[in-house]
Design an enzyme around this catalytic site. Sequence first.
Site, short mmCIF file in Angstrom:
data_model
loop_
_atom_site.label_atom_id
_atom_site.label_comp_id
_atom_site.label_asym_id
_atom_site.label_seq_id
_atom_site.Cartn_x
_atom_site.Cartn_y
_atom_site.Cartn_z
N LYS A 119 -3.15 5.62 -7.67
CA LYS A 119 -4.62 5.32 -8.17
C LYS A 119 -4.49 4.81 -9.58
O LYS A 119 -5.50 4.04 -9.83
CB LYS A 119 -5.37 6.74 -7.95
CG LYS A 119 -5.66 7.04 -6.55
CD LYS A 119 -5.92 6.15 -5.55
CE LYS A 119 -6.20 6.49 -4.31
NZ LYS A 119 -6.56 5.38 -3.36
N SER A 134 -1.06 1.32 -3.50
CA SER A 134 -1.26 0.51 -4.63
C SER A 134 -0.77 -0.89 -4.31
O SER A 134 -1.38 -2.00 -4.39
CB SER A 134 -0.68 0.73 -5.93
OG SER A 134 -0.77 2.15 -6.15
P1 NAD Z 1 -9.39 7.56 5.98
O1 NAD Z 1 -8.38 8.31 6.67
O2 NAD Z 1 -10.58 7.08 6.83
O3 NAD Z 1 -8.72 6.19 5.72
C1 NAD Z 1 -7.42 5.95 5.21
C2 NAD Z 1 -6.70 4.71 6.22
O4 NAD Z 1 -5.70 4.22 5.68
C3 NAD Z 1 -6.45 5.17 7.79
O5 NAD Z 1 -7.40 4.75 8.47
C4 NAD Z 1 -5.23 5.12 7.94
O6 NAD Z 1 -4.78 4.68 9.15
C5 NAD Z 1 -5.01 3.90 6.87
N1 NAD Z 1 -3.25 3.84 6.59
C6 NAD Z 1 -2.39 4.44 5.98
N2 NAD Z 1 -1.39 4.03 5.95
C7 NAD Z 1 -1.53 2.63 6.08
C8 NAD Z 1 -0.78 1.43 6.13
N3 NAD Z 1 0.64 1.40 5.76
N4 NAD Z 1 -1.31 0.13 6.63
C9 NAD Z 1 -2.24 0.11 6.99
N5 NAD Z 1 -3.55 1.11 6.98
C10 NAD Z 1 -2.83 2.41 6.94
O7 NAD Z 1 -9.79 8.31 4.85
P2 NAD Z 1 -10.52 7.70 3.47
O8 NAD Z 1 -10.36 9.10 2.66
O9 NAD Z 1 -11.60 7.04 3.87
O10 NAD Z 1 -9.58 6.70 2.68
C11 NAD Z 1 -9.88 5.40 2.33
C12 NAD Z 1 -9.75 5.38 0.64
O11 NAD Z 1 -10.63 6.13 -0.01
C13 NAD Z 1 -8.20 5.67 0.28
O12 NAD Z 1 -7.77 4.82 -0.75
C14 NAD Z 1 -8.39 7.10 -0.38
O13 NAD Z 1 -7.58 7.19 -1.26
C15 NAD Z 1 -9.88 6.81 -0.71
N6 NAD Z 1 -10.54 8.03 -1.37
C16 NAD Z 1 -10.59 8.83 -0.61
C17 NAD Z 1 -11.59 10.15 -1.21
C18 NAD Z 1 -12.07 11.00 -0.24
O14 NAD Z 1 -11.94 12.41 -0.58
N7 NAD Z 1 -11.69 11.12 1.12
C19 NAD Z 1 -11.93 10.13 -2.27
C20 NAD Z 1 -11.66 8.89 -3.32
C21 NAD Z 1 -11.07 7.94 -2.60
#
Ligand code: NAD
Length: 286
Positions: free
Chosen positions: A190, A147
Amino acid sequence: RGKRAFIAGIADENGYGWAIAKSLAAAGAEILVGTWVPAMNIFETSLRRGKFDASRVLPDGSLMEITKVYPLDAVFDHPEDVPEDIKSNRRYAGYSNWTVQEVAECVKKDFGTIDILVHSLANGPEVSKPLLETSRKGYLAALSASSYSYVSLLKHFVPIMNPGGATISLTHNASERIIPGYGGGMSSAKAALESDTRVLAFEAGRRYKVRINTISAGPLRSRAAKAIGFVDTMIEYSINNAPLQKELVADEVGNAAAFLLSPLSSAITGSVVYVDNGLNAMGMAV
Ligand code: NAD
């Protein structure tokens, strides 16, 4: 010229960040990426060796180009915030200028301005623990990475955004509804992200004419989601219960993101936009 986008949170080809980058590239945007420092080496190596080439193909047959990849750790705002154990960590040692302030300065030095900012990152070290069993440290770490990282990115990047620019983050319906398993304070993180979307839309809109929205996405088998552990259950639940009974593909979120980041959505700001096959609208599973 085309628009320039900075996308924070890409470390492979499986997440929402990659799909958003592709949709933006297909629409003609120049792509800059911020990659978590510990994932930087493997991401850059894989990119260079062509491991992602099949996933780089755009609808017109060309390959998505990433102009530059910046190392980023969005839990640190300034160099003086970085503790010794991180500085000396071997996965950070080869990289410099990766705090949020420094990355924004580097982008400014390299390119001057950007038009689009995407926050596609989250981390909750205790995500697999129920909220009732989450430690203070784990809860605050979830909020910090998932956040405040958006507040910090906006604080440092909005001043280098051109008027008419737009930003999005990715959120999840666990902020509003009980999703057992989405623990460790991630549901709280979130909720904060969605509330901040409204307040930040006001502040950045008035001061910089920049729009701020968030996409509440359905489940996707990304690296982050696999770490939570029950993403397959969520996908199955959605297919069984959502108005649209199909698996959500990352490109559907990518395309909605491209809309929210384009002038086609010039009057939309401060919104939570659901891209989830409509699951959020259900009140009773049938
Ligand atoms: P993802 O693993 O592709 O992306 C998450 C990324 O965050 C990774 O590349 C990771 O290296 C990076 N990260 C973590 N800590 C970090 C930091 N301190 N500094 C910089 N980068 C950092 O997975 P995703 O699911 O595509 O996630 C992307 C967004 O989508 C997130 O906000 C996630 O909560 C949201 N989301 C995902 C889903 C799902 O089901 N996958 C559903 C709703 C929302």
